[in-house]
Design a protein around this motif. Structure first.
Motif, mmCIF file in Angstrom:
data_model
loop_
_atom_site.group_PDB
_atom_site.id
_atom_site.type_symbol
_atom_site.label_atom_id
_atom_site.label_comp_id
_atom_site.label_asym_id
_atom_site.label_seq_id
_atom_site.Cartn_x
_atom_site.Cartn_y
_atom_site.Cartn_z
ATOM 1 N N PRO A 1 22.854 7.473 -10.367
ATOM 2 C CA PRO A 1 23.387 9.042 -9.879
ATOM 3 C C PRO A 1 24.596 9.413 -11.087
ATOM 4 C CG PRO A 1 24.449 7.155 -8.453
ATOM 5 C CD PRO A 1 23.587 6.519 -9.560
ATOM 6 N N TYR A 2 24.710 10.679 -11.149
ATOM 7 C CA TYR A 2 25.898 11.166 -11.658
ATOM 8 C C TYR A 2 26.470 12.242 -11.114
ATOM 9 C CZ TYR A 2 29.433 11.832 -15.619
ATOM 10 O OH TYR A 2 30.601 12.109 -15.698
ATOM 11 N N PRO A 3 27.628 12.295 -10.968
ATOM 12 C CA PRO A 3 28.750 11.525 -10.973
ATOM 13 C C PRO A 3 28.692 10.187 -10.352
ATOM 14 C CG PRO A 3 29.925 13.516 -10.439
ATOM 15 C CD PRO A 3 28.212 13.535 -10.030
ATOM 16 N N PRO A 4 29.021 8.877 -10.491
ATOM 17 C CA PRO A 4 29.002 7.594 -9.875
ATOM 18 C C PRO A 4 29.664 7.799 -8.742
ATOM 19 C CG PRO A 4 29.867 7.130 -11.891
ATOM 20 C CD PRO A 4 29.534 8.765 -12.120
ATOM 21 N N ARG A 5 31.096 8.475 -8.888
ATOM 22 C CA ARG A 5 32.150 8.335 -8.127
ATOM 23 C C ARG A 5 32.670 6.934 -7.914
ATOM 24 N NH1 ARG A 5 32.249 13.810 -7.495
ATOM 25 N NH2 ARG A 5 30.282 14.756 -6.818
ATOM 26 N N TRP A 6 33.111 6.332 -6.820
ATOM 27 C CA TRP A 6 33.421 4.910 -7.024
ATOM 28 C C TRP A 6 32.324 3.885 -7.164
ATOM 29 C CZ3 TRP A 6 31.777 1.606 -3.056
ATOM 30 C CH2 TRP A 6 31.560 2.029 -1.871
ATOM 31 N N TYR A 7 31.128 4.383 -6.944
ATOM 32 C CA TYR A 7 30.025 3.297 -6.959
ATOM 33 C C TYR A 7 29.602 2.685 -8.305
ATOM 34 C CZ TYR A 7 29.019 5.274 -2.211
ATOM 35 O OH TYR A 7 29.116 5.718 -1.167
ATOM 36 N N TYR A 8 29.538 1.166 -8.281
ATOM 37 C CA TYR A 8 29.267 0.653 -9.632
ATOM 38 C C TYR A 8 27.761 0.792 -9.927
ATOM 39 C CZ TYR A 8 28.649 -3.527 -12.310
ATOM 40 O OH TYR A 8 28.215 -4.500 -13.360
ATOM 41 N N LYS B 1 14.302 2.045 -18.454
ATOM 42 C CA LYS B 1 14.448 3.412 -17.850
ATOM 43 C C LYS B 1 14.069 4.570 -18.610
ATOM 44 C CE LYS B 1 16.897 2.249 -13.471
ATOM 45 N NZ LYS B 1 16.293 2.911 -12.619
ATOM 46 N N CYS B 2 13.870 4.491 -20.041
ATOM 47 C CA CYS B 2 13.995 5.772 -20.824
ATOM 48 C C CYS B 2 12.409 6.116 -20.450
ATOM 49 C CB CYS B 2 14.076 5.259 -22.317
ATOM 50 S SG CYS B 2 13.977 6.329 -23.523
ATOM 51 N N GLY B 3 12.201 7.507 -20.267
ATOM 52 C CA GLY B 3 10.971 7.957 -20.104
ATOM 53 C C GLY B 3 10.336 8.099 -21.471
ATOM 54 N N LYS B 4 8.780 8.524 -21.557
ATOM 55 C CA LYS B 4 7.946 8.535 -22.721
ATOM 56 C C LYS B 4 8.577 9.932 -23.548
ATOM 57 C CE LYS B 4 3.699 6.756 -20.803
ATOM 58 N NZ LYS B 4 2.463 7.106 -20.540
ATOM 59 N N ASP B 5 9.561 10.715 -22.679
ATOM 60 C CA ASP B 5 9.986 11.790 -23.583
ATOM 61 C C ASP B 5 11.334 11.358 -24.349
ATOM 62 O OD1 ASP B 5 11.542 11.643 -21.523
ATOM 63 O OD2 ASP B 5 11.385 13.802 -20.665
ATOM 64 N N GLY B 6 11.910 10.305 -24.354
ATOM 65 C CA GLY B 6 13.105 9.790 -24.691
ATOM 66 C C GLY B 6 14.144 9.944 -23.859
ATOM 67 N N LEU B 7 14.056 10.699 -22.773
ATOM 68 C CA LEU B 7 15.257 11.001 -21.771
ATOM 69 C C LEU B 7 15.249 9.886 -20.718
ATOM 70 C CD1 LEU B 7 14.324 14.831 -21.541
ATOM 71 C CD2 LEU B 7 15.802 13.398 -23.445
ATOM 72 N N TRP B 8 16.199 9.912 -20.077
ATOM 73 C CA TRP B 8 16.613 9.257 -18.860
ATOM 74 C C TRP B 8 16.809 10.115 -17.777
ATOM 75 C CZ3 TRP B 8 17.775 7.079 -23.356
ATOM 76 C CH2 TRP B 8 17.502 5.849 -23.875
ATOM 77 N N ARG B 9 16.304 9.813 -16.473
ATOM 78 C CA ARG B 9 16.514 10.634 -15.492
ATOM 79 C C ARG B 9 18.007 10.349 -14.650
ATOM 80 N NH1 ARG B 9 12.488 11.897 -18.449
ATOM 81 N NH2 ARG B 9 11.002 13.161 -17.588
ATOM 82 N N ARG B 10 18.308 11.555 -13.740
ATOM 83 C CA ARG B 10 19.182 11.306 -12.746
ATOM 84 C C ARG B 10 18.714 10.908 -11.286
ATOM 85 N NH1 ARG B 10 22.499 15.871 -9.518
ATOM 86 N NH2 ARG B 10 23.085 14.447 -7.651
ATOM 87 N N GLU B 11 19.064 9.797 -10.877
ATOM 88 C CA GLU B 11 18.561 9.376 -9.654
ATOM 89 C C GLU B 11 19.264 9.809 -8.461
ATOM 90 O OE1 GLU B 11 16.696 5.348 -10.957
ATOM 91 O OE2 GLU B 11 18.499 5.661 -11.612
ATOM 92 N N ALA B 12 18.725 9.809 -7.310
ATOM 93 C CA ALA B 12 19.396 10.487 -6.096
ATOM 94 C C ALA B 12 20.923 10.491 -6.071
ATOM 95 C CB ALA B 12 19.151 9.522 -4.895
ATOM 96 N N ALA B 13 21.419 11.630 -5.785
ATOM 97 C CA ALA B 13 22.770 11.873 -5.796
ATOM 98 C C ALA B 13 23.684 11.171 -4.775
ATOM 99 C CB ALA B 13 23.149 13.191 -5.895
ATOM 100 N N VAL B 14 24.845 10.712 -4.984
ATOM 101 C CA VAL B 14 25.567 10.307 -3.935
ATOM 102 C C VAL B 14 25.865 11.419 -2.900
ATOM 103 C CG1 VAL B 14 27.965 9.363 -3.387
ATOM 104 C CG2 VAL B 14 26.933 8.683 -5.366
#
Length: 303
Positions: free
Chosen positions: A220-227, A257-270
């Protein structure tokens, strides 16, 4: 690269700085005047705080807003930010010397103080105001090399990756900005803390080899305090830590985790109330793509 350079000015600046090796002070100056940086600065209350208090509500508090502004790489010579930090350092000192989450706290939080040291050092807080925070953190350094926010509360026998990384980021920023008080001890603690993370191969039990938490593999981004492993690897490359074979599992996981388009996704938010959503959850993420590329730039050909 062109996609990154179409993003917020903070992304543009860090792309030039970290991936293209080009200093662009003109872009950095714009972070306070437009985009995400301006949106966060505009939320500042007349008394110099954000949200309701230093640590309330979580993500709209002064604490996490200042951490986000530092993450944008906004120019550190911002008078209103320095004023806000000065008020925190003067008004929230706990009995144990750290910064408490509320006024008058007897005990402060290790993880929070690692983050305070991070942004207070970045924005040039007076050295004398940071000494008791340094004393507190060194007092809570654990025998296994890391840190745990429960060490001065309920007690802890094993360090936490969450707390360890937050303190590591704080120590690095403290050293990078020329602070000297107990610096040798802090750098020794940082080496031992990075060794603690390496011992766990960034996300695995040092005893069984099992994944400690699947959340460590989510970005996620921002990760806050999460590792998470991307945030941890980004710290290692920022600190100039050399490649170690124990990084490889985490590096492979990031690369996968790099997609076929060369990009990384943002996963579920905190979850929680926020001032702004920088990127849509589960969509292409300029933040994660930027961080992944600078990690792979540092370590991708090292194995």
């Amino acid at each position: 690269m062109s996609w990154l350079l179409q993003g917020d000015v903070a992304i543009q600046y860090q792309t030039h700085r970290d991936l293209l090796d080009a200093d662009r002070p003109d872009l950095r100056a714009r972070i306070a005047r437009e985009g995400w940086g301006k949106q966060l600065l505009d939320q500042r209350n007349p008394d110099g705080s954000w949200g309701l208090d230093f640590y309330r509500p979580k993500w709209t508090s002064s604490h996490y807003t200042l951490l986000s502004l530092k993450g944008l790489a906004i120019a550190p010579d911002q008078p209103i930010i320095r004023e806000s930090i000065a008020r925190i350092l003067a008004g929230y000192k706990a009995v144990d010397g750290g910064i408490g989450c509320s006024r008058g706290d007897r005990k402060s939080d290790v993880c929070v103080n690692g983050m305070v040291l991070n942004y207070a050092s970045y924005f040039g807080a007076p050295a004398d105001d940071l000494c008791s925070i340094v004393d507190f953190l060194l007092c809570e350094h654990m025998k296994d090399g890391g840190f745990n926010c429960q060490s001065n509360r309920s007690g802890a026998h094993h360090s936490s990756l969450h707390s360890t990384l937050s303190v590591l980021e704080g120590i690095h920023e403290y050293a990078r900005n020329g602070y000297r008080y107990r610096l040798d001890e802090l750098q020794t603690a940082a080496r031992r803390s990075r060794e603690f993370i390496l011992l766990h191969r960034f996300y695995k039990s040092d005893r069984t080899g099992d994944i400690i938490s699947k959340r460590f593999l989510m970005f996620p981004y921002p990760p806050r305090w999460y590792y998470n492993i991307l945030r941890a690897l980004d710290h290692f490359q920022t600190a100039g830590a050399p490649y170690d074979a124990r990084m490889q599992d985490a590096l492979d996981s990031v690369a996968d985790k790099c997609g076929k388009d060369g990009l990384w996704r943002r996963e579920a938010a905190v979850p929680g109330k926020v001032f702004l959503v920088m990127e849509a959850p589960r969509g292409p993420s300029r933040w994660n793509t930027l961080m992944a590329l600078r990690v792979l730039k540092a370590y991708g050909n090292a194995a």
